[in-house]
Design an enzyme around this catalytic site. Structure first.
Site, PDB file in Angstrom:
ATOM      1  CB  SER A 171      54.812  60.033   4.800  1.00  0.00           C
ATOM      2  OG  SER A 171      54.696  58.837   5.534  1.00  0.00           O
ATOM      3  CE1 TYR A 195      60.055  58.386   3.875  1.00  0.00           C
ATOM      4  CE2 TYR A 195      58.393  58.245   5.593  1.00  0.00           C
ATOM      5  CZ  TYR A 195      58.737  58.247   4.258  1.00  0.00           C
ATOM      6  OH  TYR A 195      57.755  58.116   3.303  1.00  0.00           O
TER       7      TYR A 195
HETATM    8  P1  NAD Z   1      60.135  54.799  -5.073  1.00  0.00           P
HETATM    9  O1  NAD Z   1      61.390  54.302  -4.455  1.00  0.00           O
HETATM   10  O2  NAD Z   1      59.290  53.882  -5.895  1.00  0.00           O
HETATM   11  O3  NAD Z   1      60.453  56.092  -5.958  1.00  0.00           O
HETATM   12  C1  NAD Z   1      61.344  57.080  -5.515  1.00  0.00           C
HETATM   13  C2  NAD Z   1      61.664  58.001  -6.665  1.00  0.00           C
HETATM   14  O4  NAD Z   1      62.602  58.979  -6.197  1.00  0.00           O
HETATM   15  C3  NAD Z   1      62.315  57.289  -7.848  1.00  0.00           C
HETATM   16  O5  NAD Z   1      61.900  57.889  -9.064  1.00  0.00           O
HETATM   17  C4  NAD Z   1      63.810  57.552  -7.605  1.00  0.00           C
HETATM   18  O6  NAD Z   1      64.591  57.496  -8.782  1.00  0.00           O
HETATM   19  C5  NAD Z   1      63.749  58.960  -7.048  1.00  0.00           C
HETATM   20  N1  NAD Z   1      64.937  59.290  -6.285  1.00  0.00           N
HETATM   21  C6  NAD Z   1      65.485  58.582  -5.259  1.00  0.00           C
HETATM   22  N2  NAD Z   1      66.608  59.177  -4.830  1.00  0.00           N
HETATM   23  C7  NAD Z   1      66.776  60.287  -5.602  1.00  0.00           C
HETATM   24  C8  NAD Z   1      67.759  61.302  -5.656  1.00  0.00           C
HETATM   25  N3  NAD Z   1      68.798  61.325  -4.819  1.00  0.00           N
HETATM   26  N4  NAD Z   1      67.619  62.281  -6.594  1.00  0.00           N
HETATM   27  C9  NAD Z   1      66.581  62.269  -7.450  1.00  0.00           C
HETATM   28  N5  NAD Z   1      65.604  61.342  -7.451  1.00  0.00           N
HETATM   29  C10 NAD Z   1      65.714  60.356  -6.529  1.00  0.00           C
HETATM   30  O7  NAD Z   1      59.308  55.400  -3.863  1.00  0.00           O
HETATM   31  P2  NAD Z   1      57.767  55.760  -3.654  1.00  0.00           P
HETATM   32  O8  NAD Z   1      57.221  54.804  -2.682  1.00  0.00           O
HETATM   33  O9  NAD Z   1      57.070  55.980  -4.941  1.00  0.00           O
HETATM   34  O10 NAD Z   1      57.945  57.132  -2.874  1.00  0.00           O
HETATM   35  C11 NAD Z   1      57.679  58.392  -3.444  1.00  0.00           C
HETATM   36  C12 NAD Z   1      57.391  59.373  -2.328  1.00  0.00           C
HETATM   37  O11 NAD Z   1      56.258  58.921  -1.595  1.00  0.00           O
HETATM   38  C13 NAD Z   1      58.531  59.522  -1.311  1.00  0.00           C
HETATM   39  O12 NAD Z   1      58.669  60.881  -0.936  1.00  0.00           O
HETATM   40  C14 NAD Z   1      58.045  58.691  -0.140  1.00  0.00           C
HETATM   41  O13 NAD Z   1      58.592  59.124   1.072  1.00  0.00           O
HETATM   42  C15 NAD Z   1      56.561  58.938  -0.219  1.00  0.00           C
HETATM   43  N6  NAD Z   1      55.741  57.952   0.460  1.00  0.00           N
HETATM   44  C16 NAD Z   1      55.785  56.638   0.101  1.00  0.00           C
HETATM   45  C17 NAD Z   1      54.992  55.740   0.777  1.00  0.00           C
HETATM   46  C18 NAD Z   1      54.966  54.287   0.432  1.00  0.00           C
HETATM   47  O14 NAD Z   1      54.393  53.516   1.203  1.00  0.00           O
HETATM   48  N7  NAD Z   1      55.536  53.852  -0.678  1.00  0.00           N
HETATM   49  C19 NAD Z   1      54.155  56.170   1.815  1.00  0.00           C
HETATM   50  C20 NAD Z   1      54.148  57.506   2.156  1.00  0.00           C
HETATM   51  C21 NAD Z   1      54.948  58.386   1.469  1.00  0.00           C
END
Ligand code: NAD
Length: 251
Positions: free
Chosen positions: A133, A146
């Site tokens: 991130s 985080y």
């Molecule tokens: P999201 O909430 O859409 O998806 C999260 C995924 O993780 C889902 O498939 C969920 O089922 C799974 N998950 C959650 N808890 C879990 C657990 N305990 N065990 C197994 N699976 C689990 O989120 P996203 O935005 O797609 O985020 C994905 C990654 O990207 C994360 O690591 C997040 O930190 C990172 N990220 C997101 C953003 C953003 O702006 N959305 C920015 C930077 C980084």
């Protein structure tokens, strides 16, 4: 297609960024293992769409990661993407949320790597991609767990890159800024409360305020970066932290 014959595991691939990465790897010919929570019908539909297997596991627990890796079998491309967020001032931060975020966003990646690497070494090829991130490079208030976990993930990635450099295994982070996914949507109420703002103020004055382009990153853009990092052209990219944040961390 560059990934024909390769088997990829993408954690957190039932939603958001992980799903976009899974789609991009399938488009390159990879056989994909999905993981993440969701309704049975929705997961079955994704498996059919992508010709994928789904392994259910709670990755905030070490035995969950071990069960996932056993169920997934030998993996050539490991994408550690599952993650969660929680927003609160440090002194009010629920300790169980701290533990859960460190376990899912950092420790699960360590465990998945330690279990995946022996096959990659034996196969003489591998790709490890960690969804970090912008918060692996910079901080924001109220996101202590985080930010700590993502900085840790960036450090783990650099260490992996050095240890694996001579095995044709690369390890890199992709570091998005704000991507419009359920993870971002769900942190809006907590940010409204912590900062005393409206929903619109959180979107425009907190989230997009950080991104000079004033636009959200698209999940498909992150998928394309993951596919590129798996290509032969990316063989010398290792230990890198690939920012996709509309200029956020350039400031
Ligand atoms: P999201 O909430 O859409 O998806 C999260 C995924 O993780 C889902 O498939 C969920 O089922 C799974 N998950 C959650 N808890 C879990 C657990 N305990 N065990 C197994 N699976 C689990 O989120 P996203 O935005 O797609 O985020 C994905 C990654 O990207 C994360 O690591 C997040 O930190 C990172 N990220 C997101 C953003 C953003 O702006 N959305 C920015 C930077 C980084």
């Amino acid at each position: 297609m560059s990934l024909a014959g390769r088997r990829a595991l993408v954690t957190g691939s039932t939603s958001g960024i992980g799903l976009a990465i899974a789609r991009a790897l399938v488009a390159e010919g990879a056989e994909v293992v999905l993981s993440g929570f969701g309704g049975a019908d929705a997961i079955a539909a994704l498996c059919e769409e992508l010709g994928a297997q789904h392994v259910a596991a709670d990755l905030s627990r070490r035995d969950g990661v071990e069960a996932l890796m056993a169920g997934a079998g030998p993996i050539d491309v490991l994408v550690n993407n599952a993650g969660m967020q929680f927003v609160a001032p440090v002194e009010e931060f629920p300790v169980e949320k701290w533990d859960q975020i460190i376990a899912l966003n950092l420790t699960a990646a360590f465990d998945a790597c330690r279990l995946a690497i022996p096959h990659m070494k034996a196969a003489g090829w591998g790709r490890i991609i960690n969804t970090a991130s912008a918060h692996s490079l910079t901080a924001s208030p109220y996101k202590s767990a985080y930010v700590a976990a993502k900085h840790g993930l960036a450090g783990l990635t650099k260490t992996l890159a050095l240890e694996l450099a001579t095995f044709k295994i690369t390890a890199n982070c992709i570091s998005p800024g704000y991507v419009w996914t359920p993870l971002v949507e769900n942190q809006i109420p907590g940010t409204m409360e912590a900062r005393g703002l409206t929903r619109e103020q959180v979107i425009n004055d907190v989230l997009l305020q950080r991104q000079p382009t004033k636009q959200f990153v698209q999940p498909e853009d992150v998928g394309a970066m993951a596919a590129f990092l798996c290509s032969d052209a990316a063989a010398q990219i290792t230990g890198a932290n690939m920012s996709m944040d509309g200029g956020w961390t350039a400031e």
